[in-house]
Design an enzyme around this catalytic site. Structure first.
Site, PDB file in Angstrom:
ATOM      1  N   GLU A   1      -4.876   2.708  -3.753  1.00  0.00           N
ATOM      2  CA  GLU A   1      -3.407   2.693  -3.861  1.00  0.00           C
ATOM      3  C   GLU A   1      -2.857   1.403  -3.271  1.00  0.00           C
ATOM      4  OE1 GLU A   1      -5.059   3.715  -1.482  1.00  0.00           O
ATOM      5  OE2 GLU A   1      -3.956   4.284   0.296  1.00  0.00           O
TER       6      GLU A   1
ATOM      7  N   ASP B   1       0.858  -1.186   0.000  1.00  0.00           N
ATOM      8  CA  ASP B   1       0.000   0.000   0.000  1.00  0.00           C
ATOM      9  C   ASP B   1       0.895   1.238   0.000  1.00  0.00           C
ATOM     10  OD1 ASP B   1      -3.100   0.734   0.999  1.00  0.00           O
ATOM     11  OD2 ASP B   1      -1.571   2.195   1.606  1.00  0.00           O
TER      12      ASP B   1
ATOM     13  N   ASN C   1      -2.266  13.210  -4.217  1.00  0.00           N
ATOM     14  CA  ASN C   1      -3.503  13.747  -4.800  1.00  0.00           C
ATOM     15  C   ASN C   1      -3.718  15.200  -4.398  1.00  0.00           C
ATOM     16  OD1 ASN C   1      -4.520  11.710  -6.351  1.00  0.00           O
ATOM     17  ND2 ASN C   1      -5.679  10.749  -4.698  1.00  0.00           N
TER      18      ASN C   1
ATOM     19  N   HIS D   1      -5.942  14.700  -8.795  1.00  0.00           N
ATOM     20  CA  HIS D   1      -6.231  13.295  -9.078  1.00  0.00           C
ATOM     21  C   HIS D   1      -5.433  12.808 -10.275  1.00  0.00           C
ATOM     22  CE1 HIS D   1      -9.000   9.817  -8.977  1.00  0.00           C
ATOM     23  NE2 HIS D   1      -9.104  10.188  -7.714  1.00  0.00           N
TER      24      HIS D   1
ATOM     25  N   ASP E   1      -3.114   9.561 -10.447  1.00  0.00           N
ATOM     26  CA  ASP E   1      -3.282   8.507 -11.464  1.00  0.00           C
ATOM     27  C   ASP E   1      -1.965   8.229 -12.180  1.00  0.00           C
ATOM     28  OD1 ASP E   1      -5.888   8.335 -10.809  1.00  0.00           O
ATOM     29  OD2 ASP E   1      -6.697   9.181 -12.660  1.00  0.00           O
TER      30      ASP E   1
HETATM   31  N1  LIG Z   1      -5.517   9.509  -8.147  1.00  0.00           N
HETATM   32  C1  LIG Z   1      -6.128   8.490  -7.588  1.00  0.00           C
HETATM   33  N2  LIG Z   1      -6.247   8.472  -6.263  1.00  0.00           N
HETATM   34  C2  LIG Z   1      -6.873   7.425  -5.692  1.00  0.00           C
HETATM   35  C3  LIG Z   1      -7.396   6.366  -6.455  1.00  0.00           C
HETATM   36  N3  LIG Z   1      -7.958   5.477  -5.587  1.00  0.00           N
HETATM   37  C4  LIG Z   1      -7.787   5.971  -4.344  1.00  0.00           C
HETATM   38  N4  LIG Z   1      -7.121   7.150  -4.390  1.00  0.00           N
HETATM   39  C5  LIG Z   1      -6.726   8.043  -3.307  1.00  0.00           C
HETATM   40  O1  LIG Z   1      -5.798   7.419  -2.454  1.00  0.00           O
HETATM   41  C6  LIG Z   1      -5.814   8.117  -1.199  1.00  0.00           C
HETATM   42  C7  LIG Z   1      -5.715   7.106  -0.086  1.00  0.00           C
HETATM   43  O2  LIG Z   1      -5.648   7.804   1.102  1.00  0.00           O
HETATM   44  P1  LIG Z   1      -5.456   7.066   2.484  1.00  0.00           P
HETATM   45  O3  LIG Z   1      -6.338   5.867   2.538  1.00  0.00           O
HETATM   46  O4  LIG Z   1      -5.649   8.107   3.557  1.00  0.00           O
HETATM   47  O5  LIG Z   1      -3.991   6.517   2.486  1.00  0.00           O
HETATM   48  P2  LIG Z   1      -2.595   7.268   2.396  1.00  0.00           P
HETATM   49  O6  LIG Z   1      -2.729   8.738   2.200  1.00  0.00           O
HETATM   50  O7  LIG Z   1      -1.799   6.539   1.380  1.00  0.00           O
HETATM   51  O8  LIG Z   1      -2.022   7.013   3.829  1.00  0.00           O
HETATM   52  P3  LIG Z   1      -1.372   5.696   4.414  1.00  0.00           P
HETATM   53  O9  LIG Z   1      -1.939   4.531   3.644  1.00  0.00           O
HETATM   54  O10 LIG Z   1      -1.786   5.687   5.835  1.00  0.00           O
HETATM   55  O11 LIG Z   1       0.089   5.821   4.248  1.00  0.00           O
HETATM   56  C8  LIG Z   1      -7.104   8.915  -1.177  1.00  0.00           C
HETATM   57  O12 LIG Z   1      -6.781  10.286  -1.315  1.00  0.00           O
HETATM   58  C9  LIG Z   1      -7.870   8.426  -2.387  1.00  0.00           C
HETATM   59  O13 LIG Z   1      -8.660   9.438  -2.983  1.00  0.00           O
HETATM   60  C10 LIG Z   1      -7.259   6.435  -7.864  1.00  0.00           C
HETATM   61  O14 LIG Z   1      -7.684   5.546  -8.616  1.00  0.00           O
HETATM   62  N5  LIG Z   1      -6.615   7.509  -8.391  1.00  0.00           N
END
Ligand SMILES: Nc1nc2c(ncn2[C@@H]2O[C@H](COP(=O)(O)OP(=O)(O)OP(=O)(O)O)[C@@H](O)[C@H]2O)c(=O)[nH]1
Length: 351
Positions: free
Chosen positions: A258, A215, A223, A228, A232
């Site tokens: 992610e 992860d 983002n 976004h 991506d």
């Molecule tokens: N650009 C993009 N962002 C995505 C996608 N799927 C999920 N995200 C973003 O991934 C981010 C995940 O955030 P969190 O779950 O807080 O995780 P993190 O910021 O990586 O924090 P930790 O996992 O704790 O290290 C969110 O901002 C989602 O909007 C996608 O397909 N494209």
């Protein structure tokens, strides 16, 4: 293939079921008519065949040998039609049934089986039909042969084209259903399918099989900072980069957001952890380019292995997920393979 997507098999069971019901109805009706006409042999065969179709209806939904039963059913079915056609007292309109041969064969047997069986029985049917028109002077009735031959060829051709398009569409649908649209990687459905296959191989050959869940760290910041679109772009970079340090037999897939997973046939827990660490190094060496600059990106990973950590994909995912959260809790940018016992040293970030 996951059960819900076994489209060809389901489709063929349905077609065979419809045909069996038609045979039961048709066999009894024609049998009764032919009893009235005192055509005992044909009537007997038709009634026996209707009863055979009735008994097949009991297994058609469940048999794992659908193709074998289809062939056992179709050969005598078409042979009976052709036999009925050559009998001088039956109506030559029996040929209308012969013309359903390609449709039935392609629907039930697919492209190759459909082609060969259609060619065989259609040819026999055309010969039998021509036989009804043979005279002492002429063994070939050109008009009859041309009409029934060409109309049969047309039905065969259209059935072939239909089945070819259906197979291509089904393959495309399956590909779409098992692919992540953003990255082009395999998705969770594909992982489940491949895991089943690899698990059987691993158990049969007594080989290890491991799973990594990784992860990305603080991906939300990417983002937030680059939008976004930037996020991506980073995800596509990961999808293109990390598989380069995997074997052809490994499966790298995106679980969603992610989060990614790697299935490693032949790797035990320590080897999988080592592989995860190598991926971590690779990402540090090749960070994504966003807004024309390299952006440091890391991930946290958890590893689980078949046997020690569970027997199903679900149980391995639960354990690997738990370890991945341990890695997050331990400061991110690291791999956890077995609770606190196997903890690879975190790499200095931003190398
Ligand atoms: N650009 C993009 N962002 C995505 C996608 N799927 C999920 N995200 C973003 O991934 C981010 C995940 O955030 P969190 O779950 O807080 O995780 P993190 O910021 O990586 O924090 P930790 O996992 O704790 O290290 C969110 O901002 C989602 O909007 C996608 O397909 N494209």
């Amino acid at each position: 293939m996951p059960e819900a997507l076994e489209t060809s098999q389901q489709h063929r069971r349905l077609v065979l079921k419809a045909l069996l019901w038609l045979t039961v109805g048709g066999g009894l009706v024609f049998g009764a008519v032919n009893v009235g006409r005192e055509m005992w042999l044909l009537a007997g065969l038709e009634i026996i065949y209707a009863l055979f179709a009735l008994s097949l209806l009991r297994i058609v939904d469940t048999t794992p040998h659908l193709r074998m039963w289809t062939l056992i059913y179709l050969f005598p079915f078409f042979a009976l039609m052709t036999f009925a056609l050559v009998l001088p007292r039956t109506s030559f309109t029996v040929f209308a049934w012969i013309q359903t041969v390609p449709i039935i064969c392609y629907l039930l047997l697919g492209l190759r089986g459909g082609l060969w069986m259609s060619l065989g029985f259609l040819s026999l049917g055309v010969v039998a039909f021509n036989y009804r028109y043979m005279t002492d002077d002429s063994w070939l009735n050109i008009m009859v042969a041309a009409n029934v031959g060409l109309s049969s060829a047309a039905i065969l051709l259209f059935s072939h084209i239909y089945e070819r398009s259906r197979v291509a569409n089904e393959a495309r649908l399956l590909e779409l259903a098992s692919t992540d649209t953003l990255t082009g990687l395999a998705n969770r459905m594909k992982l489940a399918e491949v895991f089943q296959r690899e698990r059987s191989h691993a158990l049969r050959d007594n080989n290890p099989l491991s799973l990594i869940i990784l992860d990305l760290d603080h991906f939300k910041h990417v983002n937030d900072q680059f939008g976004h679109e930037g996020g991506d772009r980073a995800l596509r970079h990961i999808a293109q980069l990390l598989p380069q340090r995997l074997r052809d037999t490994d499966l790298f897939c995106r679980l969603g957001g992610e989060e990614f997973a790697v299935l490693l046939p032949g790797a035990d827990l320590a080897q999988a952890a080592e592989r995860a660490n190598k991926l971590r190094e690779l990402l540090a060496e090749h960070p994504p380019q966003i807004a024309e600059a390299s952006q440091v990106m890391t991930f946290s990973a958890g590893v689980a292995t078949l046997g020690e950590d569970g027997q199903s994909l679900d149980s391995l995912m639960v354990i690997a997920d738990r370890r991945m959260y341990e890695a997050k809790g331990g400061g991110r940018n690291q791999v956890v393979a077995a609770g606190q016992q196997y903890h690879l040293a975190p790499m200095s970030s931003g190398r």
